[in-house]
Scaffold this active site. Sequence first.
Site, short mmCIF file in Angstrom:
data_model
loop_
_atom_site.label_atom_id
_atom_site.label_comp_id
_atom_site.label_asym_id
_atom_site.label_seq_id
_atom_site.Cartn_x
_atom_site.Cartn_y
_atom_site.Cartn_z
N ASN A 49 64.05 13.04 -15.46
CA ASN A 49 62.84 13.72 -16.47
C ASN A 49 61.58 13.02 -16.08
O ASN A 49 61.54 12.30 -15.11
CB ASN A 49 63.29 13.02 -17.74
N MET A 50 60.54 14.09 -16.28
CA MET A 50 59.24 13.91 -15.89
C MET A 50 58.31 13.98 -17.12
O MET A 50 58.30 15.12 -17.82
CB MET A 50 58.88 15.04 -14.86
N GLU A 51 57.35 12.95 -17.20
CA GLU A 51 56.29 12.85 -18.21
C GLU A 51 54.89 13.06 -17.62
O GLU A 51 55.06 12.56 -16.61
CB GLU A 51 56.64 11.71 -19.21
N GLU B 58 67.85 17.48 -17.39
CA GLU B 58 68.78 18.63 -17.21
C GLU B 58 68.00 19.75 -16.67
O GLU B 58 68.63 20.46 -15.81
CB GLU B 58 69.41 18.94 -18.54
N CYS C 183 69.71 16.51 -25.31
CA CYS C 183 69.07 16.90 -26.64
C CYS C 183 69.49 18.40 -27.01
O CYS C 183 69.85 19.03 -26.19
CB CYS C 183 67.72 16.52 -26.47
N CYS D 254 67.99 20.77 -24.56
CA CYS D 254 68.50 21.19 -23.35
C CYS D 254 69.84 21.91 -23.48
O CYS D 254 70.07 22.64 -22.70
CB CYS D 254 68.86 19.79 -22.68
N1 THU Z 1 65.20 13.45 -22.03
C1 THU Z 1 65.94 13.98 -21.14
O1 THU Z 1 65.45 14.03 -19.97
N2 THU Z 1 66.90 14.58 -21.49
C2 THU Z 1 67.37 14.86 -22.89
O2 THU Z 1 68.10 15.71 -23.15
C3 THU Z 1 66.96 13.67 -23.80
C4 THU Z 1 65.84 13.26 -23.50
C5 THU Z 1 63.94 12.45 -21.69
C6 THU Z 1 62.63 13.44 -22.25
C7 THU Z 1 61.54 12.13 -22.45
O3 THU Z 1 61.06 12.06 -21.11
C8 THU Z 1 62.42 11.05 -22.47
O4 THU Z 1 64.01 11.39 -22.28
C9 THU Z 1 62.54 10.58 -24.17
O5 THU Z 1 62.86 11.52 -24.91
ZN ZN Z 2 66.91 17.40 -23.23
#
Ligand code: THU
Ligand code: ZN
Length: 296
Positions: free
Chosen positions: A89-91, A104, A129, A132
Amino acid sequence: MHPRFTTAFATLDNSLQQALKPVLDDPNFTAILQPETLQHLMTATGLDGDALALALLPLAASCAVTPISHFNVGAIARGVSGRWYFGANMEFSGATMQQTVHAEQSAITHAWLSGEEKLAAITVNYTPCGHCRQFMNELNSGLSLTVCLPDHPPRTLADYLPAAFGPADLNIHSVLMDINDQQFVPQGDPLTQAAIRAASLSYAPYSAAYSGVALQTRDGKIYAGRYAENAAYNPSLPPLQSALILLNIRGGDCTDIQRAVLAESDDAALLQHSATQTTLAALGCQHLDSVRLTRT
Ligand code: THU
Ligand code: ZN
């Protein structure tokens, strides 16, 4: 090996560490594992494919960029070619929540941009989630994609997304990861050409607003990303995010972008320009050029 792997690597079982070290130490390692490598890792550790993918997740998760949550999610997209692709994941601080990339999406996009034509399975360290699950329902694997999670038996996407809404509801049958080439005319310098090529290979069956972004980092490397729409519209992945996924997963630094090119049509039903410019600015890049798409 890339310094981001050091801590996670130290937590792996000894046999896996030994077999994996030369792979990670290879300067050409691009966060893809080849079938021969995987076979070697399985033999050396005695793990089967599903167990090996779970064991490798800490490495994928260590590619996460999470300045906001510090919650690192790792995913491995497992292609029908036998290749495995890391994702994380990337924010983006200073942008909006909507710019976030899920692990994902990262792994799947990594596979797609690397030429993989279909996924057999995806292994993730947390339960996917809803967003995804919906994103995955756009893939040509359909509801039969296997989803592997720690502490659960492998299940299909159909199990995780009952009564699904998908492309067929909008009468779309050639879907994400199927090969579709819009054949826009190449022009300009290599970065511009990369953006146009990415737009040609982008997936926009709902809007026809094909687009691509190419990024150049200070070391001269180019990363091109393709727009990927979703039948439910919102989990669509913008072309900038797609390019950032590739940049990050290959070990680049998203704050190191020198120049970006966005390829889109200025009369398209959707426009990526302002969102692309805003997120790039949050990453410290002010240099976005645009190129229009033309067909012969
Ligand atoms: N996150 C994912 O990468 N995949 C998911 O399906 C659940 C959530 C990430 C998004 C965000 O960067 C962090 O987890 C908190 O939700
Ligand atoms: Zn997700």
